[in-house]
Motif scaffolding. Structure first.
Motif, PDB file in Angstrom:
ATOM      1  N   VAL A  66       6.179   2.978   0.470  1.00 40.59           N
ATOM      2  CA  VAL A  66       5.058   2.037   0.605  1.00 40.59           C
ATOM      3  C   VAL A  66       5.074   1.418   1.996  1.00 40.59           C
ATOM      4  O   VAL A  66       6.044   1.552   2.747  1.00 40.59           O
ATOM      5  CB  VAL A  66       5.130   0.905  -0.448  1.00 40.59           C
ATOM      6  CG1 VAL A  66       5.026   1.462  -1.857  1.00 40.59           C
ATOM      7  CG2 VAL A  66       6.391   0.057  -0.252  1.00 40.59           C
ATOM      8  N   ASN A  85       0.859  -1.183   0.000  1.00 38.74           N
ATOM      9  CA  ASN A  85       0.000   0.000   0.000  1.00 38.74           C
ATOM     10  C   ASN A  85       0.894   1.231   0.000  1.00 38.74           C
ATOM     11  O   ASN A  85       1.922   1.280   0.681  1.00 38.74           O
ATOM     12  CB  ASN A  85      -0.917   0.024   1.222  1.00 38.74           C
ATOM     13  CG  ASN A  85      -1.998  -1.036   1.148  1.00 38.74           C
ATOM     14  OD1 ASN A  85      -1.745  -2.209   1.429  1.00 38.74           O
ATOM     15  ND2 ASN A  85      -3.188  -0.650   0.745  1.00 38.74           N
ATOM     16  N   ARG A  86       0.482   2.216  -0.792  1.00 40.25           N
ATOM     17  CA  ARG A  86       1.260   3.449  -0.870  1.00 40.25           C
ATOM     18  C   ARG A  86       1.169   4.192   0.457  1.00 40.25           C
ATOM     19  O   ARG A  86       0.097   4.227   1.064  1.00 40.25           O
ATOM     20  CB  ARG A  86       0.674   4.302  -1.999  1.00 40.25           C
ATOM     21  CG  ARG A  86       1.673   5.106  -2.760  1.00 40.25           C
ATOM     22  CD  ARG A  86       1.248   5.386  -4.174  1.00 40.25           C
ATOM     23  NE  ARG A  86      -0.133   5.856  -4.315  1.00 40.25           N
ATOM     24  CZ  ARG A  86      -0.738   5.921  -5.496  1.00 40.25           C
ATOM     25  NH1 ARG A  86      -0.111   5.573  -6.597  1.00 40.25           N
ATOM     26  NH2 ARG A  86      -1.986   6.350  -5.572  1.00 40.25           N
ATOM     27  N   LEU A  87       2.278   4.789   0.895  1.00 42.38           N
ATOM     28  CA  LEU A  87       2.264   5.441   2.214  1.00 42.38           C
ATOM     29  C   LEU A  87       1.283   6.609   2.282  1.00 42.38           C
ATOM     30  O   LEU A  87       0.490   6.709   3.213  1.00 42.38           O
ATOM     31  CB  LEU A  87       3.670   5.939   2.581  1.00 42.38           C
ATOM     32  CG  LEU A  87       3.705   6.776   3.869  1.00 42.38           C
ATOM     33  CD1 LEU A  87       3.448   5.905   5.091  1.00 42.38           C
ATOM     34  CD2 LEU A  87       5.018   7.527   4.015  1.00 42.38           C
ATOM     35  N   ASP A  88       1.317   7.500   1.304  1.00 41.93           N
ATOM     36  CA  ASP A  88       0.576   8.756   1.499  1.00 41.93           C
ATOM     37  C   ASP A  88      -0.936   8.596   1.390  1.00 41.93           C
ATOM     38  O   ASP A  88      -1.676   9.173   2.170  1.00 41.93           O
ATOM     39  CB  ASP A  88       1.097   9.873   0.573  1.00 41.93           C
ATOM     40  CG  ASP A  88       1.058   9.484  -0.887  1.00 41.93           C
ATOM     41  OD1 ASP A  88       0.724   8.315  -1.192  1.00 41.93           O
ATOM     42  OD2 ASP A  88       1.357  10.345  -1.738  1.00 41.93           O
ATOM     43  N   ASP A  89      -1.402   7.772   0.452  1.00 42.50           N
ATOM     44  CA  ASP A  89      -2.861   7.620   0.354  1.00 42.50           C
ATOM     45  C   ASP A  89      -3.347   6.201   0.628  1.00 42.50           C
ATOM     46  O   ASP A  89      -4.551   5.950   0.570  1.00 42.50           O
ATOM     47  CB  ASP A  89      -3.368   8.113  -1.007  1.00 42.50           C
ATOM     48  CG  ASP A  89      -2.788   7.320  -2.157  1.00 42.50           C
ATOM     49  OD1 ASP A  89      -2.052   6.342  -1.903  1.00 42.50           O
ATOM     50  OD2 ASP A  89      -3.068   7.682  -3.319  1.00 42.50           O
ATOM     51  N   GLY A  90      -2.429   5.291   0.891  1.00 45.67           N
ATOM     52  CA  GLY A  90      -2.827   3.939   1.273  1.00 45.67           C
ATOM     53  C   GLY A  90      -3.260   3.044   0.122  1.00 45.67           C
ATOM     54  O   GLY A  90      -3.620   1.888   0.337  1.00 45.67           O
ATOM     55  N   ARG A  91      -3.240   3.566  -1.117  1.00 45.09           N
ATOM     56  CA  ARG A  91      -3.773   2.793  -2.230  1.00 45.09           C
ATOM     57  C   ARG A  91      -2.920   1.559  -2.527  1.00 45.09           C
ATOM     58  O   ARG A  91      -1.703   1.556  -2.320  1.00 45.09           O
ATOM     59  CB  ARG A  91      -3.855   3.654  -3.502  1.00 45.09           C
ATOM     60  CG  ARG A  91      -4.883   4.759  -3.418  1.00 45.09           C
ATOM     61  CD  ARG A  91      -6.294   4.219  -3.136  1.00 45.09           C
ATOM     62  NE  ARG A  91      -6.990   5.069  -2.170  1.00 45.09           N
ATOM     63  CZ  ARG A  91      -7.580   6.217  -2.463  1.00 45.09           C
ATOM     64  NH1 ARG A  91      -7.564   6.693  -3.683  1.00 45.09           N
ATOM     65  NH2 ARG A  91      -8.200   6.905  -1.522  1.00 45.09           N
TER      66      ARG A  91
END
Lengths: 558, 162, 92
Positions: free
Chosen positions: C56, C8-14
């Motif tokens: 991530v 999951n991407r750190l900034d938006d969690g996607r």
């Protein structure tokens, strides 16, 4: 409802700024995920399957129209235009970004809301009877005490790192609509011989992998001593609760291991040592909070049962709605109206931003600007004039919020399940949708009567399956979803845990199995007054087993 | 590792004694609980500063009778998630009357300092590039508290009513 | 067994997948596929670096199947992660 004063505002503002700095440090790489995780959780922020999820507290389920509009605004600006109401009477957003979260929390603070301790191994949102202060059967308004406990628990330094999460629920009515028996601490208000209130304290209830109904540890605690008694329980738990195994860390495991008598002895020793000191609730503070919960300015009205009956005869759809979605109010001429978030084929508990706005408008028009969130994932307008019911009904129908199913089979609790949740093993929402599409006939639902179906997508039991009259638990068997059914659970004042019916079924067979169970009940019940639960308790599980799995089923399972 | 004591960077001054070593002749010592129990009488007679470091499964009740003889008690956080020492600290301060240095050791993170300080810790061993700034940030972050907790902050429920 | 690295991407969690160029893409079909242990370990090493760099969170390998040129996650959980919820959320 409670309004923040300067102290509350200051604390929430400082909390937002603290979290903003923590998020900055995380985004700048100065905190590892391991270090950041408990910090974000204690601000309500999870990482789920697809994105971050933010869980916002609705303290004991009480919400104003103004707050609901802000929730809608947040759903539009920072999320995908909807929110999900939860079994802790909270709301969660599924698609927020980490970088936006401090701004969301700052927006929430403008309407006196927060996300503090909506997750983490700490005291969570205090829940209560959603009809508190309005129900005709209520003996004491629990909200005053909920607010005192809320403040006591927020940022309590000693109990921020408990062995596991800690849930407290309070009911002030003999008919328990707050499921206090399945809470770490459940509080039931009673009156003594002189009519003065006090608390019966239950401890060690909970769901999850090891479901337990709470046991009464004290029959009577004086109201002003409740914080001290809660602190005694929390301290014993913090010191002695297991920390070696996540699944054995809840207080119920400790209470069971020690036995309730030994546990009581330890709590009492602790309580004796701290009684009568700083945690005794000052009378002035109790009075200050109580004034926020004084009854609103109800008009002097009379009940209009006869007129409503006429309206119901003229319009059977209105009659069905009146029957299931409208409850008795303590003020004559008023009613409590439940808004069903369980329309056929919908995701239980979800509501779009546009509908949040519409509901806020209805709350202003018809209910003195106040709303409630229920642990069964519905909304409530607590102060509706009986004379306005017909008109309100028409408005709710156009919003798809008037499905006449409150307390009936299709008023299902469902956790987000594998569609959203990182812990889930199976999807819950599609099962709920299948069932609600299968049982759309209003007459049939009303004929079946009171029946709760609770669906969880894993053993953690966020969908309360153990205490559903019919419980459905999603499991994963070699990469495929199966659903285990339990029967006979209840979360009211006679709470019980469900019994497992048999092997798990594939999703497609669940609605048929529910129908077989319901038909067995209808065939077995002694009268229309005997509820599903009462029949089940009388006849036991065997006829239902035969109906679903037997050689000659009552109805063939698809 | 830095030591913050009452908000200031401080020198430790206490020396641990290796397991199986004999009782050192002089100096402020930081002992394990078994060491303290073995040498208790001698050290009380000697009167030099003594501290005891408790592991997270050692209940401070073991020191309840000794709080007057100790000038340092260090409570260990094996992981920041293990919150037992918060309750230990309260018991030491409120119940056992301990007034000496109460030091948080182990997995002590800046984000836990306020909670620790509120339950009675006044010294912190932290791993930080700027421990004083971290401490001041953490402690100064909140001007309102909701509950009494053994520190000197007056909770909102008292302030509201004078 | 064909595998890709997800996180999951750190900034938006996607949900994202590691691509052959070392970027992270939300599209499973952009993912770098590997079919032996050594290559899988290399992917994991890249993931660990990305996690340390706070790009991530929680990278891990998942099994994928190839179907008419399209990648499909083998496990239902991963299929839902890759494609989003199976329900029409937000319509109500």
């Amino acid at each position: 409802m409670y309004r923040y004063d300067e102290f509350d505002h200051q604390l929430v503002t400082e909390r937002v700024e603290q979290f903003r700095k923590q998020v900055d440090r995380r985004l700048a790489g100065k905190l590892t995920e391991d270090q950041f995780k408990p910090l974000r959780l204690m601000n309500g922020l999870y990482l789920q399957l697809h994105a971050y999820m933010l869980r916002v507290n609705v303290p004991y389920g009480v919400l104003s129209a103004r707050q609901l509009r802000k929730l809608a605004d947040i759903a539009r600006r920072y999320d995908r235009g909807y929110g999900h109401f939860t079994t802790r009477q909270n709301i969660q957003y599924n698609w927020v970004s980490l970088a936006d979260t401090p701004d969301i929390l700052a927006d929430l603070a403008t309407v006196e809301m927060n996300a503090m301790q909506s997750s983490g191994n700490c005291v969570r949102n205090i829940t209560a009877d959603p009809f508190a202060g309005r129900a005709r059967d209520e003996i004491e308004d629990p909200r005053v005490w909920c607010e005192l406990i809320r403040q006591y628990s927020i940022l309590n330094p000693e109990f921020a790192y408990l062995p596991r999460k800690f849930k407290i629920a309070v009911t002030g009515a003999p008919n328990d609509r707050a499921a206090v028996g399945v809470h770490d601490i459940g509080l039931r208000m009673h009156h003594d011989a002189d009519g003065r209130p006090g608390f019966e304290v239950l401890v060690g209830g909970g769901q999850g992998r090891t479901p337990v109904i709470g046991k009464t540890i004290r029959d009577w605690i004086e109201p002003e001593e409740i914080l001290a008694y809660i602190e005694a329980i929390l301290r014993v738990y913090n010191l002695h609760g297991r920390r070696d195994n996540l699944y054995k860390a809840r207080i119920k495991i400790l209470v069971n291991a020690l036995g309730i008598d030994k546990f009581r002895e330890m709590v009492d020793a602790e309580w004796e040592a701290i009684r009568g000191q700083g945690l005794t609730v000052p009378e002035a503070e109790q009075a200050r909070i109580a004034q926020y919960f004084r009854p609103p300015a109800w008009a002097s009205l009379r009940d209009i049962d006869a007129e409503l009956e006429l309206q119901a005869t003229a319009d059977p759809a209105f009659g069905a709605w009146l029957n299931s979605n409208v409850s008795a109010h303590k003020a004559p001429g008023y009613a409590i109206v439940s808004l069903s978030l369980k329309a056929p084929g919908r995701e239980p508990g979800d509501l779009s931003a546009d509908k949040m706005d519409a509901v806020a408008t209805l709350a202003d028009l018809y209910s003195l600007g106040e709303l409630r969130v229920t642990h069964r994932q519905n909304l409530v307008l607590p102060d509706v004039r009986q004379a306005d019911l017909k008109e309100l009904f028409r408005e709710l129908v156009s919003l798809e919020l008037a499905t006449p199913n409150i307390g009936l089979l299709t008023d299902m609790i469902a956790c987000p399940g594998l569609d959203y949740c990182a812990l889930a093993n199976a999807r819950s929402i599609p099962v709920a949708q299948d069932i609600s599409r299968h049982f759309t006939a209003v007459d049939k639902l009303q004929e079946i009567g009171a029946l709760s179906i609770n669906i969880s997508g894993c053993m953690n039991a966020c969908g309360h399956h153990h205490v559903g009259n019919i419980g459905i638990l999603g499991v994963d068997k070699k990469g495929k979803e199966f659903f285990q059914i339990t029967l006979g659970g209840a979360s009211d004042q006679n709470a019980t845990l469900g019994d497992r019916l048999g092997p798990g079924l594939p999703q497609a067979e669940v609605p048929g199995a529910i129908e077989a169970i319901v038909d067995t009940y209808l065939a077995q019940r002694e009268s229309e007054q005997e509820t599903f639960l009462a029949t089940y308790r009388r006849v036991g599980i065997d006829p239902f087993k035969t109906a679903v799995y037997g050689e000659e089923p009552v109805r063939r399972v698809a | 590792m830095a030591l913050i004591r009452n908000g200031f960077l401080a020198a430790d001054g206490y020396s641990p004694v290796p397991a199986d070593a004999p009782l050192p002749a002089t100096g402020p010592l930081l002992l394990t609980l078994p060491q303290w129990q073995a040498w208790r009488t001698e050290l009380i007679e000697r009167g030099t500063p003594v501290g005891v470091r408790l592991a997270s499964d050692e209940h401070p009740e073991a020191l309840a009778a000794d709080t007057n003889h100790l000038s340092l008690i260090a409570l260990e956080f094996p992981s920041f998630r293990d919150g037992r020492a918060y309750s230990y600290a309260r018991l030491l301060r409120d119940r056992f009357g301990y007034t000496g240095e109460l030091r948080a050791v182990g997995d002590v993170l800046p984000d836990q300092l306020l909670y620790m300080q509120r339950v009675g810790f006044d010294a912190f061993e932290i791993d930080s590039n700027d421990p004083v700034a971290d401490y001041e940030d953490a402690i100064g972050g909140f001007s309102v508290v909701y509950q009494p907790s053994g520190d000197e902050r007056v909770p909102a429920l008292r302030l509201r009513h004078g | 067994m064909t595998q890709v690295l997800t996180a999951n991407r750190l900034d938006d969690g996607r949900v994202v997948f590691l691509t052959p160029t070392g970027d992270w893409s939300p599209d499973l079909n952009d993912a770098c596929t590997v079919s032996d242990d050594d290559a899988a370990q290399e992917l994991s090493a890249v993931g660990a670096l990305a996690e340390a760099a706070c790009t991530v969170i929680g990278p891990y390998l998942i099994e994928v199947l190839e179907d008419e040129g399209q990648l499909q996650a083998a496990a239902i959980r991963e299929a839902i992660r890759a494609a989003g919820p199976t329900v029409q959320a937000g319509q109500f």
